[in-house]
Design a protein around this motif. Structure first.
Motif, mmCIF file in Angstrom:
data_model
loop_
_atom_site.group_PDB
_atom_site.id
_atom_site.type_symbol
_atom_site.label_atom_id
_atom_site.label_comp_id
_atom_site.label_asym_id
_atom_site.label_seq_id
_atom_site.Cartn_x
_atom_site.Cartn_y
_atom_site.Cartn_z
ATOM 1 N N PRO A 198 0.996 -1.168 -0.050
ATOM 2 C CA PRO A 198 -0.023 0.081 0.012
ATOM 3 C C PRO A 198 0.713 1.191 0.010
ATOM 4 O O PRO A 198 0.554 2.349 -0.837
ATOM 5 N N GLU A 199 2.174 1.189 0.658
ATOM 6 C CA GLU A 199 2.751 2.529 0.832
ATOM 7 C C GLU A 199 3.337 2.717 -0.608
ATOM 8 O O GLU A 199 3.540 4.116 -1.147
ATOM 9 N N ALA A 203 2.710 6.121 -3.168
ATOM 10 C CA ALA A 203 3.857 6.761 -3.740
ATOM 11 C C ALA A 203 3.927 6.918 -5.199
ATOM 12 O O ALA A 203 4.739 7.655 -5.746
ATOM 13 N N ALA A 204 2.808 6.258 -5.990
ATOM 14 C CA ALA A 204 2.919 6.308 -7.234
ATOM 15 C C ALA A 204 2.257 7.467 -7.767
ATOM 16 O O ALA A 204 2.028 7.505 -9.116
ATOM 17 N N ALA A 205 1.470 8.201 -6.812
ATOM 18 C CA ALA A 205 0.725 9.128 -7.031
ATOM 19 C C ALA A 205 1.451 10.365 -7.994
ATOM 20 O O ALA A 205 2.905 10.800 -7.323
ATOM 21 N N ASP A 212 -8.975 11.421 -3.797
ATOM 22 C CA ASP A 212 -9.103 12.128 -2.305
ATOM 23 C C ASP A 212 -8.219 11.779 -1.422
ATOM 24 O O ASP A 212 -7.912 12.396 -0.422
ATOM 25 N N THR A 213 -7.397 10.357 -1.587
ATOM 26 C CA THR A 213 -6.332 10.208 -0.936
ATOM 27 C C THR A 213 -5.309 10.104 -1.639
ATOM 28 O O THR A 213 -5.074 9.541 -2.821
ATOM 29 N N PRO A 214 -4.029 9.706 -0.801
ATOM 30 C CA PRO A 214 -2.783 9.603 -1.787
ATOM 31 C C PRO A 214 -3.064 8.185 -2.326
ATOM 32 O O PRO A 214 -2.487 7.971 -3.601
ATOM 33 N N LEU A 215 -3.547 7.080 -1.671
ATOM 34 C CA LEU A 215 -3.903 5.823 -2.423
ATOM 35 C C LEU A 215 -4.633 5.987 -3.366
ATOM 36 O O LEU A 215 -4.146 5.171 -4.678
ATOM 37 N N GLU A 216 -5.876 6.731 -3.362
ATOM 38 C CA GLU A 216 -6.687 6.733 -4.696
ATOM 39 C C GLU A 216 -5.700 7.532 -5.912
ATOM 40 O O GLU A 216 -5.833 7.341 -6.990
ATOM 41 N N ARG A 217 -5.102 8.563 -5.388
ATOM 42 C CA ARG A 217 -4.456 9.414 -6.597
ATOM 43 C C ARG A 217 -3.269 8.183 -7.101
ATOM 44 O O ARG A 217 -3.043 8.392 -8.209
ATOM 45 N N GLY A 218 -2.459 7.312 -6.370
ATOM 46 C CA GLY A 218 -1.641 6.641 -6.774
ATOM 47 C C GLY A 218 -2.246 5.764 -7.676
ATOM 48 O O GLY A 218 -1.658 5.280 -8.785
#
Length: 230
Positions: A198-199, A203-205, A212-218
């Protein structure tokens, strides 16, 4: 695609039509691969005999699963164990353990038709884990659940992870995958296009990407780079 599944929780992310459900159906031995090979617990599944043997080690919860409304929770879970070939000598104990695992012991004698949506999902998970299969496949298990029910689901998956079971979880919800998965695979057009924790997904964002979150953007950045419709 070359994919190995180890003890822990592997999340499958991808847009509609990416092939997540097809992959799970192949791993569940519901449909054979058109080419290549599927190995379950180290054994290549290439005959009806091996399919029957493999299914004893597989728990599978489709996105839409059927049940007899008049069945009790106990009846449904025990019937699922019988389908997998669970011996009569251990079926009762295994059934009660699976029901307790998802915190439904107090509703063991309740009719399936009387359960809430969240309870039906938990009962479905109990049916997939009865007899402690080594591989558990869950296809969009949080569809239709409210936020509180999703938190309950995550707690059940964490318990499975702690038990050393190999779990493959298909979901559209990036946050659910991040909350419970040790590893995440992104699929697009039937291909494995990215794999990591997940990290690494966060970081792929890319700057300015949707979400809305770094995960979604990645996740959206990966799909945008492939020019795959989300």
């Amino acid at each position: 695609m070359d994919l190995g599944v180890r003890p822990g929780v592997l999340g499958l992310l991808g847009p509609n039509g990416a092939g997540k459900t097809t992959l799970l159906r192949m791993l569940a031995t519901v449909v054979p691969p058109t080419r290549g090979a599927v190995r379950i617990c180290g054994v290549q599944v290439d005959s009806q005999r091996e399919v029957r043997r493999a299914r004893r080690h597989i728990g599978y919860l489709p996105q839409h699963f059927g049940f007899y409304p008049a069945f009790t929770v106990y009846d449904f879970v025990r019937y699922s164990g019988w389908l997998r070939g669970l011996p009569d000598s251990t079926a009762d104990t295994a059934t009660r353990e699976a029901i307790a695992f998802v915190d439904l012991s107090e509703r063991s004698d309740a009719k399936m038709k009387s359960l809430s949506g969240g309870m039906i999902r938990r009962c479905g998970i109990a049916s997939a884990i009865v007899g402690q299969p080594r591989l558990v496949l869950l296809d969009e298990p949080t569809v239709g659940l409210d936020p509180a029910q999703r938190l309950e689901f995550r707690a059940v998956i964490r318990k499975l992870r702690e038990s050393g079971t190999a779990v493959v979880l298909s979901t559209h919800l990036v946050e659910d995958a991040a909350a419970v998965c040790d590893d995440i695979v992104v699929m697009a057009e039937g291909r494995l296009v990215w794999q990591g924790d997940p990290e690494s997904l966060a970081a792929a964002a890319r700057p300015g990407s949707e979400g809305d979150t770094p995960l979604e953007r990645g996740y959206m950045s990966l799909l945008a780079g492939l020019e795959v419709p989300a």
